[in-house]
Design a protein around this motif. Structure first.
Motif, PDB file in Angstrom:
ATOM      1  N   TYR A  73      42.924  35.863  53.879  1.00 58.00           N
ATOM      2  CA  TYR A  73      42.310  36.052  52.525  1.00 58.00           C
ATOM      3  C   TYR A  73      42.723  34.347  52.267  1.00 58.00           C
ATOM      4  O   TYR A  73      41.607  34.069  51.403  1.00 58.00           O
ATOM      5  N   LEU A  74      44.016  33.839  52.274  1.00 59.10           N
ATOM      6  CA  LEU A  74      44.588  32.764  51.238  1.00 59.10           C
ATOM      7  C   LEU A  74      43.527  31.437  51.885  1.00 59.10           C
ATOM      8  O   LEU A  74      42.998  30.343  50.900  1.00 59.10           O
ATOM      9  N   LEU A  75      43.078  31.353  53.661  1.00 56.72           N
ATOM     10  CA  LEU A  75      42.367  30.169  53.798  1.00 56.72           C
ATOM     11  C   LEU A  75      40.775  30.704  53.651  1.00 56.72           C
ATOM     12  O   LEU A  75      40.907  29.481  53.117  1.00 56.72           O
ATOM     13  N   CYS A  76      40.683  31.815  53.137  1.00 56.38           N
ATOM     14  CA  CYS A  76      39.116  31.933  53.130  1.00 56.38           C
ATOM     15  C   CYS A  76      39.387  31.050  51.418  1.00 56.38           C
ATOM     16  O   CYS A  76      38.316  30.733  50.574  1.00 56.38           O
ATOM     17  N   ILE A  77      40.218  31.179  50.420  1.00 65.13           N
ATOM     18  CA  ILE A  77      40.173  30.977  49.014  1.00 65.13           C
ATOM     19  C   ILE A  77      40.666  28.871  49.286  1.00 65.13           C
ATOM     20  O   ILE A  77      40.118  28.509  48.058  1.00 65.13           O
ATOM     21  N   ALA A  78      41.434  28.854  50.217  1.00 69.81           N
ATOM     22  CA  ALA A  78      41.652  27.336  49.741  1.00 69.81           C
ATOM     23  C   ALA A  78      40.281  26.941  50.960  1.00 69.81           C
ATOM     24  O   ALA A  78      39.324  26.006  50.337  1.00 69.81           O
ATOM     25  N   ALA A  79      39.737  27.334  52.083  1.00 71.98           N
ATOM     26  CA  ALA A  79      38.762  26.007  52.379  1.00 71.98           C
ATOM     27  C   ALA A  79      36.848  27.552  51.751  1.00 71.98           C
ATOM     28  O   ALA A  79      35.927  25.932  51.862  1.00 71.98           O
ATOM     29  N   VAL A  80      36.341  27.774  51.223  1.00 69.57           N
ATOM     30  CA  VAL A  80      36.063  27.971  50.709  1.00 69.57           C
ATOM     31  C   VAL A  80      35.649  28.337  49.001  1.00 69.57           C
ATOM     32  O   VAL A  80      34.599  27.692  48.058  1.00 69.57           O
ATOM     33  N   GLY A  81      36.768  29.388  48.829  1.00 70.17           N
ATOM     34  CA  GLY A  81      36.026  29.548  47.224  1.00 70.17           C
ATOM     35  C   GLY A  81      36.797  27.915  46.303  1.00 70.17           C
ATOM     36  O   GLY A  81      35.915  27.617  45.373  1.00 70.17           O
ATOM     37  N   LEU A  82      37.247  27.290  46.673  1.00 67.93           N
ATOM     38  CA  LEU A  82      38.030  26.536  45.917  1.00 67.93           C
ATOM     39  C   LEU A  82      36.983  25.473  46.068  1.00 67.93           C
ATOM     40  O   LEU A  82      36.550  24.348  44.996  1.00 67.93           O
TER      41      LEU A  82
ATOM     42  N   ALA B  12      38.492  30.644  32.228  1.00 70.52           N
ATOM     43  CA  ALA B  12      38.232  30.461  33.338  1.00 70.52           C
ATOM     44  C   ALA B  12      38.686  31.189  34.732  1.00 70.52           C
ATOM     45  O   ALA B  12      38.677  31.699  34.747  1.00 70.52           O
ATOM     46  N   THR B  13      40.257  31.164  34.218  1.00 74.41           N
ATOM     47  CA  THR B  13      41.262  32.043  35.022  1.00 74.41           C
ATOM     48  C   THR B  13      41.567  33.360  34.426  1.00 74.41           C
ATOM     49  O   THR B  13      41.860  34.502  35.544  1.00 74.41           O
ATOM     50  N   GLY B  14      41.096  34.031  33.218  1.00 74.48           N
ATOM     51  CA  GLY B  14      40.957  35.307  32.500  1.00 74.48           C
ATOM     52  C   GLY B  14      39.948  35.394  33.289  1.00 74.48           C
ATOM     53  O   GLY B  14      39.929  37.268  33.300  1.00 74.48           O
ATOM     54  N   SER B  15      38.516  34.706  33.069  1.00 73.40           N
ATOM     55  CA  SER B  15      37.753  35.703  34.696  1.00 73.40           C
ATOM     56  C   SER B  15      37.935  36.066  35.803  1.00 73.40           C
ATOM     57  O   SER B  15      37.767  36.739  35.747  1.00 73.40           O
ATOM     58  N   ALA B  16      38.334  35.442  36.333  1.00 71.18           N
ATOM     59  CA  ALA B  16      39.039  35.104  37.580  1.00 71.18           C
ATOM     60  C   ALA B  16      39.938  36.319  37.796  1.00 71.18           C
ATOM     61  O   ALA B  16      39.290  37.756  39.107  1.00 71.18           O
ATOM     62  N   VAL B  17      41.009  36.652  36.328  1.00 66.61           N
ATOM     63  CA  VAL B  17      42.173  37.260  37.408  1.00 66.61           C
ATOM     64  C   VAL B  17      41.064  38.938  36.217  1.00 66.61           C
ATOM     65  O   VAL B  17      40.994  38.816  34.905  1.00 66.61           O
ATOM     66  N   GLY B  18      41.184  39.828  37.228  1.00 65.17           N
ATOM     67  CA  GLY B  18      40.406  41.126  36.475  1.00 65.17           C
ATOM     68  C   GLY B  18      41.077  42.142  37.462  1.00 65.17           C
ATOM     69  O   GLY B  18      41.948  42.238  37.915  1.00 65.17           O
TER      70      GLY B  18
ATOM     71  N   SER C 139      36.929  36.424  48.345  1.00 62.63           N
ATOM     72  CA  SER C 139      37.720  35.388  47.655  1.00 62.63           C
ATOM     73  C   SER C 139      35.931  34.994  46.570  1.00 62.63           C
ATOM     74  O   SER C 139      36.904  34.434  45.528  1.00 62.63           O
ATOM     75  N   PHE C 140      35.041  35.981  46.779  1.00 67.46           N
ATOM     76  CA  PHE C 140      34.181  35.483  45.882  1.00 67.46           C
ATOM     77  C   PHE C 140      34.409  36.196  44.751  1.00 67.46           C
ATOM     78  O   PHE C 140      34.510  35.532  43.554  1.00 67.46           O
ATOM     79  N   PHE C 141      34.452  37.905  45.012  1.00 62.13           N
ATOM     80  CA  PHE C 141      34.589  38.484  44.109  1.00 62.13           C
ATOM     81  C   PHE C 141      35.426  37.814  42.880  1.00 62.13           C
ATOM     82  O   PHE C 141      35.875  37.883  41.376  1.00 62.13           O
ATOM     83  N   THR C 142      36.955  37.441  43.572  1.00 55.79           N
ATOM     84  CA  THR C 142      38.325  37.248  42.842  1.00 55.79           C
ATOM     85  C   THR C 142      38.295  36.402  41.583  1.00 55.79           C
ATOM     86  O   THR C 142      38.304  35.742  41.279  1.00 55.79           O
TER      87      THR C 142
ATOM     88  N   ASN D   7      42.166  41.212  40.650  1.00 54.57           N
ATOM     89  CA  ASN D   7      43.650  41.455  41.484  1.00 54.57           C
ATOM     90  C   ASN D   7      43.636  42.435  41.674  1.00 54.57           C
ATOM     91  O   ASN D   7      45.038  43.176  42.304  1.00 54.57           O
ATOM     92  N   LEU D   8      43.984  43.581  40.232  1.00 55.31           N
ATOM     93  CA  LEU D   8      45.017  44.679  40.408  1.00 55.31           C
ATOM     94  C   LEU D   8      44.516  45.909  40.823  1.00 55.31           C
ATOM     95  O   LEU D   8      45.250  46.506  41.566  1.00 55.31           O
ATOM     96  N   TRP D   9      42.978  45.834  41.067  1.00 59.25           N
ATOM     97  CA  TRP D   9      42.608  47.805  41.799  1.00 59.25           C
ATOM     98  C   TRP D   9      42.294  46.740  43.114  1.00 59.25           C
ATOM     99  O   TRP D   9      42.691  47.321  44.050  1.00 59.25           O
ATOM    100  N   LYS D  10      41.161  45.916  43.495  1.00 62.06           N
ATOM    101  CA  LYS D  10      40.083  45.408  44.764  1.00 62.06           C
ATOM    102  C   LYS D  10      41.656  44.878  45.429  1.00 62.06           C
ATOM    103  O   LYS D  10      41.968  45.931  47.060  1.00 62.06           O
ATOM    104  N   PHE D  11      42.296  44.151  45.480  1.00 58.77           N
ATOM    105  CA  PHE D  11      43.129  43.275  45.836  1.00 58.77           C
ATOM    106  C   PHE D  11      43.861  44.157  46.676  1.00 58.77           C
ATOM    107  O   PHE D  11      44.574  44.117  47.417  1.00 58.77           O
ATOM    108  N   PRO D  12      44.970  45.045  45.754  1.00 56.00           N
ATOM    109  CA  PRO D  12      46.298  45.400  46.934  1.00 56.00           C
ATOM    110  C   PRO D  12      44.884  46.487  47.629  1.00 56.00           C
ATOM    111  O   PRO D  12      45.947  46.854  48.584  1.00 56.00           O
TER     112      PRO D  12
END
Ligand code: PHE
Length: 462
Positions: free
Chosen positions: A47-56, A18-24, A223-226, A27-32
Motif C-alpha cells: 500500500y505504501l508503495l502504491c501511495i508513493a509510486a501511483v498516488g503521489l 485537501a488533507t481534509g478531503s483525503a482523510v475520511g 490508494s485512490f480512494f483514500t 482512513n478510519l473505516w476502510k484501511f484498518p
C-alpha cells in the motif's frame, strides 16, 4: 454572470482543505479493515508503495490540471487536454454524486454512536449489553437512518454553501487540528495497552508468504480512494490554488498526512482489539464490525480513559467524514456552477437535494427495505450500499484515475506540465524527469493492471 474565481486564502489553507478531503472514512473505516483482512505487514508495505509510486504522481497531475485551467473538473479536462476529455470530467462528477450518496450513511452512524457513547459515559455501560445487536437494530431502523443521513447531508450543504474560503477552508482549518489532537490522545492511550506490541508487529512486519495477488490490487484501489483521486476532487480543489503556490510541496504534505493518519488509526484500533483475548477472531467478519461493534464496547470495558475517548472517537469520525463529504459535494456543485452558470447557493442546495434522493436508497439498504437490502448485482455484494461502494471503488475510481494519468502523461506536453509544476518553486527533492516517468509509465501500467483485472477477470479488491 460568473464571479471571479475564488481562491484559498493561503497555501496552509489549501493543504488543510485537501488533507481534509483525503482523510475520511477511508482512513478510519476502510484501511484498518482491509489491513486486517489482508494480514497486515506485507499488505501495508505494498500500500505504501502504491501511495508513493501511483498516488503521489497522480495527486500532482490532478492539482496541476486544476490550477492550470482554474476550472472544475469537466471544464478543466476540456481546457487542459481537449473537448472530448470533458467525458472524463463528467465521469468524475457522476462518481462524486454516487460516492457521496452512500458515504453519508456511514457518516451518519458516527452521529448516532456519538450520542450512544455519551449516554454510556454519563450513565455507565450496561452490563451484558450487546453492541452487535445494537448495530443491527439501529441500521435496520429506516426513520433513524434517514434522520441521521439527512442531518449529515444538511451539514455538508451548509459548508459548501459558504464557498471556498468561508466554508470549506474555514471548516478544514478548525477541524483538522482537532482531529489530529484527538487521534494523538487515543494513540497515547492505545500504546499503553497490552496488545500494542502485537499490533505494531502485525502492521509493520511484512510477511510476504501471506500476500496474495488480490491484495496488491486492493492496495492500489484503496490508494485512490483514500487520496480522493480518480474523480476530480483534487482537480477541483486544485482549481482554487492561486498561481505561484507550490503544487509539489502541497501534494507531498497531503499524501504524508493522509498516510500517517491511516497508520495511526490502524495502530490504535489494533492495539485495542489485540488487547482482548478472543477479540481478534471476532472482528474479522464485517467491514463495519471494528468501528461500530467491537470498538464501542471496548472503550468502556478496556481502554484507559475510554469513557472520555469513546465519544471523542466518534467526533473524530464525524469530523473526518465531513471534510470529505464537502469535497465530494464541491465536485458536483462546482461543475453546475461553472458549466451551467448557476449561482453557488442555488447549485449547492439543488445538488445536495438530488444526491440525498439517492442517499435514501443507501440508508434503507441495511434491513429496512427488502428490495434495497437484498439487491445483488456484483457477486458477494448484497444491498444497495455495498453495490454502490463496489461500483465506485472498483470501477469508477480506477478507470477515472487511468484516464487522468494518461491525460497528464501523454496528452499534455512536457513544456506544459513542466511549467505548471515549476511555478511555485519545486523543492530540492523533486525531479521533474522522475515525475514524468511515473505519470507516463509506472502509474498507467499499475492502474491499467487494476482496470484489466476488474473489468475482465472480475477481480474483487474492495
Ligand atoms: N478520501 C476520502 C476518504 O478516505 C474519500 C473520498 C474519495 C473523498 C474521493 C473525496 C473523493 O474517506
Amino acid at each position: 454572470m460568473q464571479e471571479p474565481r475564488a481562491h484559498w486564502s493561503s497555501n496552509v489553507g489549501f493543504v488543510l482543505a485537501a488533507t481534509g478531503s483525503a482523510v475520511g472514512l477511508g482512513n478510519l473505516w476502510k484501511f484498518p479493515f482491509i489491513t486486517f483482512e489482508n494480514d497486515g505487514g506485507a499488505f501495508v508495505l505494498v500500500y505504501l508503495l502504491c501511495i508513493a509510486a501511483v498516488g503521489l504522481p497522480i495527486m500532482m497531475a490532478e492539482l496541476l490540471i486544476g490550477r492550470k485551467t482554474q476550472k472544475s473538473v469537466v471544464g478543466a479536462m476540456k481546457d487542459a487536454i481537449g473537448p472530448a476529455w470533458g467525458v472524463v470530467g463528467a465521469w468524475g462528477v457522476l462518481c462524486g454524486f454516487i460516492l457521496l450518496s452512500y458515504y453519508t450513511v456511514i457518516a451518519g452512524w458516527s452521529l448516532h454512536y456519538f450520542a450512544r457513547t455519551m449516554q454510556w459515559t454519563f450513565g455507565g455501560f450496561p452490563a451484558g449489553f450487546s453492541t452487535g445487536d445494537l448495530f443491527g437494530a439501529q441500521a435496520a431502523k429506516a426513520g433513524l437512518q434517514l434522520a441521521l443521513s439527512l442531518a449529515f447531508s444538511v451539514a455538508t450543504v451548509a459548508v459548501v454553501y459558504f464557498g471556498v474560503q468561508k466554508g470549506i477552508e474555514r471548516i478544514a482549518r478548525l477541524f483538522l487540528p482537532i482531529l489530529f489532537g484527538i487521534l494523538l490522545l487515543m494513540l497515547v492511550s492505545a500504546l499503553g495497552m497490552s496488545g500494542s506490541g502485537e499490533a505494531l508487529v502485525f502492521i509493520f512486519r511484512p510477511n510476504f508468504a501471506e500476500l496474495e495477488p488480490s491484495s496488491v490490487l486492493e492496495a492500489l484501489g484503496h490508494s485512490f480512494f483514500t487520496l480522493s483521486l480518480g474523480m476530480g476532487a483534487m482537480v477541483t480543489y486544485g482549481s482554487y490554488i492561486a498561481r505561484h503556490q507550490s503544487i509539489v510541496k502541497a501534494s507531498a504534505l497531503i499524501v504524508v498526512f493522509d498516510t500517517l493518519i491511516a497508520l495511526i488509526a490502524t495502530v490504535i484500533m489494533f492495539s485495542v482489539i489485540f488487547s482482548v483475548a478472543g477479540m481478534r477472531e471476532q472482528v474479522g467478519a464485517s467491514t463495519v464490525g471494528m468501528l461500530f461493534i467491537s470498538l464501542p464496547e471496548l472503550f468502556y470495558t478496556q481502554v484507559p480513559f475510554g469513557r472520555i475517548l469513546g465519544p471523542l472517537f466518534y467526533v473524530l469520525v464525524a469530523l473526518a467524514a465531513l471534510t470529505s463529504t464537502i469535497s465530494l459535494l464541491e465536485v458536483v456543485a462546482s461543475y453546475v456552477i461553472d458549466e451551467h452558470d448557476v449561482d453557488r447557493h442555488k447549485a449547492t442546495i439543488l445538488c445536495g437535494a438530488a444526491i440525498f434522493a439517492f442517499t435514501i436508497f443507501a440508508a434503507i439498504s441495511f434491513g429496512s427495505a427488502p428490495f434495497f437490502s437484498t439487491l445483488a448485482i456484483f457477486e458477494g455484494k448484497t444491498g444497495w450500499f455495498s453495490t454502490a461502494d463496489h461500483f465506485v471503488s472498483n470501477w469508477m475510481l480506477p478507470t477515472g484515475g487511468l484516464a487522468i494519468t494518461i491525460a497528464a502523461g501523454w496528452f499534455m506536453t512536457r513544456e506544459e506540465t513542466r511549467a505548471e509544476l515549476a511555478d511555485g518553486n519545486e523543492p530540492g527533492w523533486f525531479s521533474y524527469g522522475a515525475w514524468r516517468f511515473f505519470i507516463r509509465y509506472v502509474a498507467p501500467a499499475a492502474v491499467g493492471a487494476i482496470v484489466v483485472a476488474v473489468l475482465f477477470f472480475g477481480r474483487d479488491f474492495s
